[in-house]
Design an enzyme around this catalytic site. Structure first.
Site, PDB file in Angstrom:
ATOM      1  N   ARG B  26      19.374  48.323  98.819  1.00  0.00           N
ATOM      2  CA  ARG B  26      18.882  49.276  97.983  1.00  0.00           C
ATOM      3  C   ARG B  26      17.698  50.020  98.250  1.00  0.00           C
ATOM      4  O   ARG B  26      16.918  50.512  97.308  1.00  0.00           O
ATOM      5  CB  ARG B  26      18.826  48.709  96.283  1.00  0.00           C
ATOM      6  CG  ARG B  26      20.125  48.279  95.692  1.00  0.00           C
ATOM      7  CD  ARG B  26      19.864  48.138  94.453  1.00  0.00           C
ATOM      8  NE  ARG B  26      20.841  47.341  93.645  1.00  0.00           N
ATOM      9  CZ  ARG B  26      22.158  48.007  93.389  1.00  0.00           C
ATOM     10  NH1 ARG B  26      22.200  49.347  93.604  1.00  0.00           N
ATOM     11  NH2 ARG B  26      23.398  47.440  92.990  1.00  0.00           N
ATOM     12  N   ARG B  30      16.779  54.161  93.388  1.00  0.00           N
ATOM     13  CA  ARG B  30      15.777  54.413  92.328  1.00  0.00           C
ATOM     14  C   ARG B  30      14.234  54.267  92.621  1.00  0.00           C
ATOM     15  O   ARG B  30      13.430  54.734  91.914  1.00  0.00           O
ATOM     16  CB  ARG B  30      16.085  53.771  91.081  1.00  0.00           C
ATOM     17  CG  ARG B  30      17.387  54.383  90.343  1.00  0.00           C
ATOM     18  CD  ARG B  30      17.754  53.751  89.029  1.00  0.00           C
ATOM     19  NE  ARG B  30      18.124  52.413  89.218  1.00  0.00           N
ATOM     20  CZ  ARG B  30      18.017  51.697  88.331  1.00  0.00           C
ATOM     21  NH1 ARG B  30      17.700  51.541  86.952  1.00  0.00           N
ATOM     22  NH2 ARG B  30      18.563  50.332  88.518  1.00  0.00           N
ATOM     23  N   ARG B  39      18.769  63.084  92.144  1.00  0.00           N
ATOM     24  CA  ARG B  39      20.111  62.711  91.244  1.00  0.00           C
ATOM     25  C   ARG B  39      19.929  63.168  89.742  1.00  0.00           C
ATOM     26  O   ARG B  39      21.127  63.052  89.015  1.00  0.00           O
ATOM     27  CB  ARG B  39      20.020  61.018  91.074  1.00  0.00           C
ATOM     28  CG  ARG B  39      20.660  60.259  92.069  1.00  0.00           C
ATOM     29  CD  ARG B  39      22.122  60.363  92.005  1.00  0.00           C
ATOM     30  NE  ARG B  39      22.599  59.875  90.586  1.00  0.00           N
ATOM     31  CZ  ARG B  39      22.550  58.919  89.791  1.00  0.00           C
ATOM     32  NH1 ARG B  39      22.496  57.860  90.619  1.00  0.00           N
ATOM     33  NH2 ARG B  39      23.073  58.913  88.861  1.00  0.00           N
ATOM     34  N   ASP B  75      28.623  52.712  96.468  1.00  0.00           N
ATOM     35  CA  ASP B  75      28.738  51.997  95.467  1.00  0.00           C
ATOM     36  C   ASP B  75      29.980  50.804  95.789  1.00  0.00           C
ATOM     37  O   ASP B  75      30.971  51.641  96.184  1.00  0.00           O
ATOM     38  CB  ASP B  75      28.576  52.499  94.147  1.00  0.00           C
ATOM     39  CG  ASP B  75      28.651  51.215  93.061  1.00  0.00           C
ATOM     40  OD1 ASP B  75      27.602  50.984  92.626  1.00  0.00           O
ATOM     41  OD2 ASP B  75      29.776  50.539  92.816  1.00  0.00           O
ATOM     42  N   TYR B 153      33.712  42.334  88.008  1.00  0.00           N
ATOM     43  CA  TYR B 153      33.570  43.560  86.929  1.00  0.00           C
ATOM     44  C   TYR B 153      34.997  43.929  86.586  1.00  0.00           C
ATOM     45  O   TYR B 153      35.168  44.290  85.556  1.00  0.00           O
ATOM     46  CB  TYR B 153      33.048  44.703  87.994  1.00  0.00           C
ATOM     47  CG  TYR B 153      31.497  44.529  88.306  1.00  0.00           C
ATOM     48  CD1 TYR B 153      30.673  44.564  87.292  1.00  0.00           C
ATOM     49  CD2 TYR B 153      31.224  44.325  89.678  1.00  0.00           C
ATOM     50  CE1 TYR B 153      28.987  44.468  87.581  1.00  0.00           C
ATOM     51  CE2 TYR B 153      29.804  44.544  90.038  1.00  0.00           C
ATOM     52  CZ  TYR B 153      28.912  44.308  89.016  1.00  0.00           C
ATOM     53  OH  TYR B 153      27.580  44.183  89.328  1.00  0.00           O
TER      54      TYR B 153
END
Lengths: 354, 354
Positions: B26, B30, B39, B75, B153
């Protein structure tokens, strides 16, 4: 039957009772329609602190399922609420604190509260009501949160995935960490003592989030505080954590735990081999299988019983709490199966050594 | 320097390069202000499928930190979106599917999609842009989700704590489970092949949720599908999961993994002892320590390097992804420290065997 002859207490003392005792973590709660009905309009922590309500909720699953123990209906943050800490349980989320405890000053502020001075009268009253109703044959288990799990919520201010802030504090400011965890151990100990004094026959320390720790961090920063929370308590101690397989032997707290709870990940015969033959195991039906067709679940329960017989004694439970959407009839059926399966049955004990 | 001489690829091949390669899971995301700026106004999956945007985001941390590899910005659900499955990433929550896949009929419906027929042109275009910019010296790592994590998921319909529904399906309807997981393996394989064909030098399979499984369930229901996702791929494979300590050796996928990623819970020297001397280890700075004072973090990084030297080769990384609130300057400083610490330095290698 005297209470001391109850299968749960015999198993905790290291005997093999005639039948395997069974109870379920979170048996008192959302899986029961009678619970959901009683809770309408009452917030979680208010319910915990209303003696007749907490008592009735505690008794519901004992009546319905015929389990071998009640588990006191409460929450690990109840003693913090009693200490004046501003906390609520948000439905679908968990405990949320108005003021997270993140700095040395925050730790100073909260640890200035005297944990032995809490007014636990509502807890003691609820426990007395339960114990009177159970009539001296079914034991009640009291419980408390382990210092790490409480700290994981308190430092973060609410639920978190990997408890980064609490784990950071251990390394960044070990002095503050140890003051906070030591204080939380005294808070939980006060909660346990209140339940025991009012008639709870055994206690369980819950360390739901311990599995986020390395063994080294567990032993350096957690174990001494968890041990302090139960040290010298005059009742059998069950110690349960999730994901603690990599340091399961440390969960014995150097002999302070009479039983160690095992989650669904580790077969009980493997757990027993790690734990040794002087401690009882508790567990570990996989909650995911509660929705499986009965023959699949039945085979799983029998396998858990078979593997559990490798320990000095076994208390049947789930590997974690009852999921809210569980059909309660399934839990009742598990109790019937466990009670109908003699511990000495060759079909059960065959293959133990394998 | 030829790309094959890049420290990351040498470490994956089992050599000990002059310096320990370092990248961060990652790293593109962010924690970087330049990422948050780019973004604004673009949804996550739209960003992943806009080639120049995905390429720029992939390159940002390589420029800023000087890491030894780029990790493709995407992703794990991107190939499912390309397959026509209705999915969005909800900020602060994760992937959410409009139609959870819970029944045999649901599994029939989704597996009717041909996973090899996906239009991966946007992925390939983005990878080509990245590889051109990296200029043949810094390798790009492609990635995909492991079948279990994707299924966790998809069956639930979104994020869940213990993945009860996916784990229930394995036991309740193993036929449907295996069809679903087998299909997901082909979906992820198509995603990996697209990235590799367009220039990615290595691939990482992420099984973020594998730690919710027992070893028995992992081996029976997951490992064959994860193995299929990377079987015969013409690039080095890194296999990473969280909480997989109890079955770390199985994460080798019977030799298909060139490196196994280890989370922060297990010291790398212990991991190396379990994994053997014919596989590279990757990891495992505790993300909780990224907020610690530098001397504490520095000592931790040096300890990770020291323990990592017990493996045949070591790729320095975190034990999980970069937390969003991480100060990026700390990551840059870690890269500088790792690059300044020679692999053969006695201060680093002393005590390895201890």
């Amino acid at each position: 039957m005297a209470l001391t002859e109850a299968p749960l207490l015999r198993a905790l003392a290291g005997d093999r009772p005639d039948r395997t005792p069974v109870w379920f973590m979170r048996q008192a709660g959302r899986s029961l329609p009678e619970y959901r009905e009683l809770r309408v309009g009452t917030r979680m922590l208010d319910a915990c602190l209303t003696p007749d309500l907490a008592a009735e909720i505690t008794l519901q699953p004992v009546r319905r399922h015929g389990v071998d123990a009640g588990i006191f209906f409460s929450d690990i943050v109840v003693p913090l609420r009693l200490a004046g800490v501003e906390v609520e349980i948000e439905p679908g989320r968990g405990p949320v604190f108005a003021d997270p405890v993140r700095t040395a000053a925050d730790v100073d502020r909260i640890t200035a509260i005297d944990p032995e001075g809490l007014d636990t009268s509502a807890i003691r009253e609820a426990v007395r009501l339960v114990v009177a109703e159970l009539g001296g044959t079914t034991p009640l288990i009291g419980f408390a949160g382990a210092p790490f799990t409480l700290a994981a919520y308190l430092v973060e201010g609410g639920p978190s995935k990997e408890h980064l802030r609490a784990r950071a504090m251990m390394h960044t400011d070990p002095g503050s960490w140890n003051r906070l965890a030591g204080w939380l151990a005294r808070v939980s100990r006060t909660f346990l003592d209140a339940q025991h004094a009012a008639g709870a026959s055994a206690v369980q320390l819950f360390d739901s989030w311990a599995g986020s720790l390395s063994q080294a961090d567990y032993c350096a920063f957690i174990k001494p505080h968890s041990a302090a929370a139960v040290d010298g308590i005059d009742a059998p101690v069950i110690h349960f954590g999730v994901g603690t397989g990599p340091f399961l032997a440390d969960m014995r707290l150097d002999g302070r735990a009479d039983a160690v709870g095992v989650d669904w990940r580790m077969p009980l015969d493997e757990a027993a081999a790690v734990l040794g033959d002087d401690v009882t195991v508790q567990g570990n039906i996989d909650p995911a299988l509660l929705t499986a067709p009965w023959p699949v679940l039945e085979a799983h329960v029998l396998d858990v019983l078979r593997r559990g017989s490798a320990a000095r004694a076994h208390i049947l439970n789930l590997g974690h709490g009852v999921p809210p959407e569980t059909d309660p009839a399934v839990l009742t059926r598990i109790v019937e199966l466990v009670h109908a399966t003699p511990v000495e049955d060759p079909a059960v004990t065959a293959g133990v050594a394998g």
